[in-house]
Design an enzyme around this catalytic site. Structure first.
Site, PDB file in Angstrom:
ATOM      1  N   HIS A 128      17.620   9.079  -4.121  1.00 21.45           N
ATOM      2  CA  HIS A 128      16.316  10.023  -3.608  1.00 21.45           C
ATOM      3  C   HIS A 128      15.079   9.038  -3.944  1.00 21.45           C
ATOM      4  O   HIS A 128      14.373   9.631  -4.497  1.00 21.45           O
ATOM      5  CB  HIS A 128      16.613  11.456  -4.204  1.00 21.45           C
ATOM      6  CG  HIS A 128      17.468  11.608  -4.885  1.00 21.45           C
ATOM      7  ND1 HIS A 128      17.788  13.087  -3.569  1.00 21.45           N
ATOM      8  CD2 HIS A 128      18.184  12.448  -5.833  1.00 21.45           C
ATOM      9  CE1 HIS A 128      19.055  13.166  -4.395  1.00 21.45           C
ATOM     10  NE2 HIS A 128      19.551  12.343  -5.184  1.00 21.45           N
TER      11      HIS A 128
ATOM     12  N   LYS B 274      -5.190  -8.537   4.928  1.00 26.24           N
ATOM     13  CA  LYS B 274      -3.198  -7.964   4.798  1.00 26.24           C
ATOM     14  C   LYS B 274      -2.210  -9.320   4.883  1.00 26.24           C
ATOM     15  O   LYS B 274      -2.641 -10.354   5.804  1.00 26.24           O
ATOM     16  CB  LYS B 274      -2.985  -6.840   6.377  1.00 26.24           C
ATOM     17  CG  LYS B 274      -4.081  -5.563   6.218  1.00 26.24           C
ATOM     18  CD  LYS B 274      -3.078  -5.046   5.371  1.00 26.24           C
ATOM     19  CE  LYS B 274      -1.753  -4.426   5.564  1.00 26.24           C
ATOM     20  NZ  LYS B 274      -2.166  -3.987   6.836  1.00 26.24           N
TER      21      LYS B 274
ATOM     22  N   GLU C 254       9.885  -5.425  10.397  1.00 28.60           N
ATOM     23  CA  GLU C 254       9.892  -4.194  10.905  1.00 28.60           C
ATOM     24  C   GLU C 254      10.480  -4.452  12.494  1.00 28.60           C
ATOM     25  O   GLU C 254      10.756  -3.078  12.291  1.00 28.60           O
ATOM     26  CB  GLU C 254       8.481  -4.127  11.258  1.00 28.60           C
ATOM     27  CG  GLU C 254       7.440  -3.230   9.695  1.00 28.60           C
ATOM     28  CD  GLU C 254       5.857  -3.206   9.360  1.00 28.60           C
ATOM     29  OE1 GLU C 254       5.650  -3.268  10.605  1.00 28.60           O
ATOM     30  OE2 GLU C 254       5.627  -4.518   8.885  1.00 28.60           O
TER      31      GLU C 254
END
Ligand code: ARG
Length: 460
Positions: free
Chosen positions: A156, A283, A290
């Protein structure tokens, strides 16, 4: 311009239809399969006396020339001749004259395209398998170096029990092992040669299908001509195997995306495999992961295209089937591209073991071990579970970890606790004592690595 079917027609094809009907833009990639298939067919026609041997020889020489001309970029295909099959036949006839017109004896484009696709898919399965093996090797290498790198295992997405990075990687290696066996299985089942099915009802010519199969390296021939031209099951099997493979790559991509966030910081991707932002100077983004996650949807899309395209088709060939190609080609290209970039990105990924360990030491991931400690001393597991649950509650109140409790504090919850509890709940003990088959203990994971390496050796 004259079509191959011109005899029956009184008008030229409308230009829009010409364009719409044509598949040469994408099926031109089948040129090699088409030529090899035609060569095997011509040899067989010659041997069976269906055409003269000297005509067969002229066809073989003509096709060999065309093949090398295509490879050298000397040929441009024409939309006018619709697909790769008619383009090559036309080229051959232009070069060798009447003998070229005999090549299509006892054959239809329906069994021709069925053959070409099978040859192509067989070849691509081998290439994809190689790439998957390469990635499995990279997983084993990382695992070997990280048998003791403790990290939290999650359920979870909550910290659950300690594992190691090696154990984690071997989970993915086992998924890829199944991917390999699915691809192998698909290839074995589709290894049947369809030529000789004709348009749908075979032929009256005395052909030798087994000779063609042997010539092209097929294990056997298809057993029913209607099925031979209309079966695309193997394309669906391939795309479903590729979809599952992409799903595995996508899950690992998702993990890596999370792991390189500041929230986790378990790994650092190499600069060569990361990208920056056009506005935010700080960044460093995991775009490769992705994109793999994103492209997974694209491969599922190809699978859905094929399943939907085939579900309402009566026997035998229908032009709908021409739509199989772009779906299959795109899925194959996508999977290969993903594996090609994922493997070096993974190999160059740096692990931040200290951060993994820090994460493992917070979140009470040794609570099960604390309960097991009591259970091993005779406390029924359900009672041990409850005692440990109360201990965790107390720790949360006091802002402590289990190992930071004093023995007196432990004993407030159960008199069974002794000094050895500290050893029992030590993270390394939690890992190294899980030495049952399949567990994270270093020597057990070393066995798992060996098993995967043996699998690679035996199947590559
Ligand atoms: N280009 C066609 C395909 O890809 C080849 C078979 C065409 N057969 C036909 N009867 N129109 O499926």
């Amino acid at each position: 311009m004259a079509k191959m079917w011109e005899g029956r027609f009184g008008k030229e094809t409308d230009l829009l239809v010409n364009d719409f009907n044509s598949s040469i833009r994408f099926d031109c990639r089948l040129y090699e399969e088409d030529i090899k298939g035609s060569m095997a067919h011509a040899k067989m026609l010659g041997k069976q006396g269906i055409i003269e041997q000297k005509e067969a020889d002229a066809i073989l020489a003509g096709l060999a020339d065309i093949l090398s001309d295509i490879q050298e970029g000397k040929i441009s295909f024409s939309l006018e001749y619709e697909d790769i099959h008619m383009n090559i036949e036309k080229l051959l006839t232009e070069r060798i004259g009447d003998a070229g017109k005999r090549l299509h004896t006892a054959r239809s484009r329906n069994d021709q395209v069925a053959l070409d696709m099978r040859l192509y898919v067989k070849k691509e399965i081998d290439e994809i398998r190689e790439l998957v093996f390469g990635f499995m090797e990279a997983l084993c290498e990382k695992a070997k170096k990280n048998l003791d790198t403790v990290m939290p295992g999650y359920t979870h997405l909550q910290r659950a029990q300690p594992v190691t990075f090696a154990h984690y990687m071997m989970a993915y290696a086992n998924m890829l092992k199944r991917d390999i066996t699915r691809l192998t299985d698909c290839k074995e089942r589709m290894d049947e040669m369809p030529l000789g099915s004709g348009a749908l009802a075979s032929t009256t010519h005395p052909i030798d299908r087994k000779m063609v199969a042997a010539e092209l390296g097929f294990a056997s021939v298809t057993d029913n001509s209607l099925d031979g031209v209309s079966d695309r099951d193997y394309c669906i099997e391939l795309l479903s195997a590729l979809s599952i493979l992409m799903m595995h790559l996508s899950r690992l991509s998702e993990e890596i995306i999370a792991w390189c966030s500041w929230e986790f910081k378990f790994v650092e991707l190499d600069d060569a495999y990361s990208t920056g932002s056009s506005i935010m100077p700080q960044k460093k983004n995991p775009d490769v992961c992705e994109l793999i996650r994103g492209k997974t949807g694209r491969v599922y899309g190809s699978l859905t295209t094929l399943l939907t395209m085939l579900k309402g088709l009566p026997l035998a060939y229908n032009k709908d089937m021409q739509e199989d190609k772009e779906a299959v080609f795109d899925a194959i290209d996508t999977v290969k591209q993903c594996l090609e970039v994922f493997t070096p990105m993974f190999e160059t990924m740096e692990l931040l073991g200290e951060n993994m360990k820090k994460a493992a030491s917070r979140g009470f991931i040794n609570a099960t071990d604390c309960a097991d400690y009591l259970a091993k001393k005779g406390v029924p597991f359900r009672d041990a579970y409850k005692i440990t649950g109360s201990l965790v509650g107390e720790c949360i109140q006091r802002g402590k970890t289990l190992e930071e409790l004093t023995l007196e504090e432990f004993k407030e919850f159960s008199p069974i606790f002794e000094e050895d509890v500290y050893h029992a709940i030590d993270l390394m003990t939690c890992v190294s004592e899980r030495k049952v088959l399949g567990g994270p203990a270093p020597q057990e994971v070393a066995r798992q690595i060996q098993a995967i390496e043996n699998f690679i050796k035996e199947n590559q």
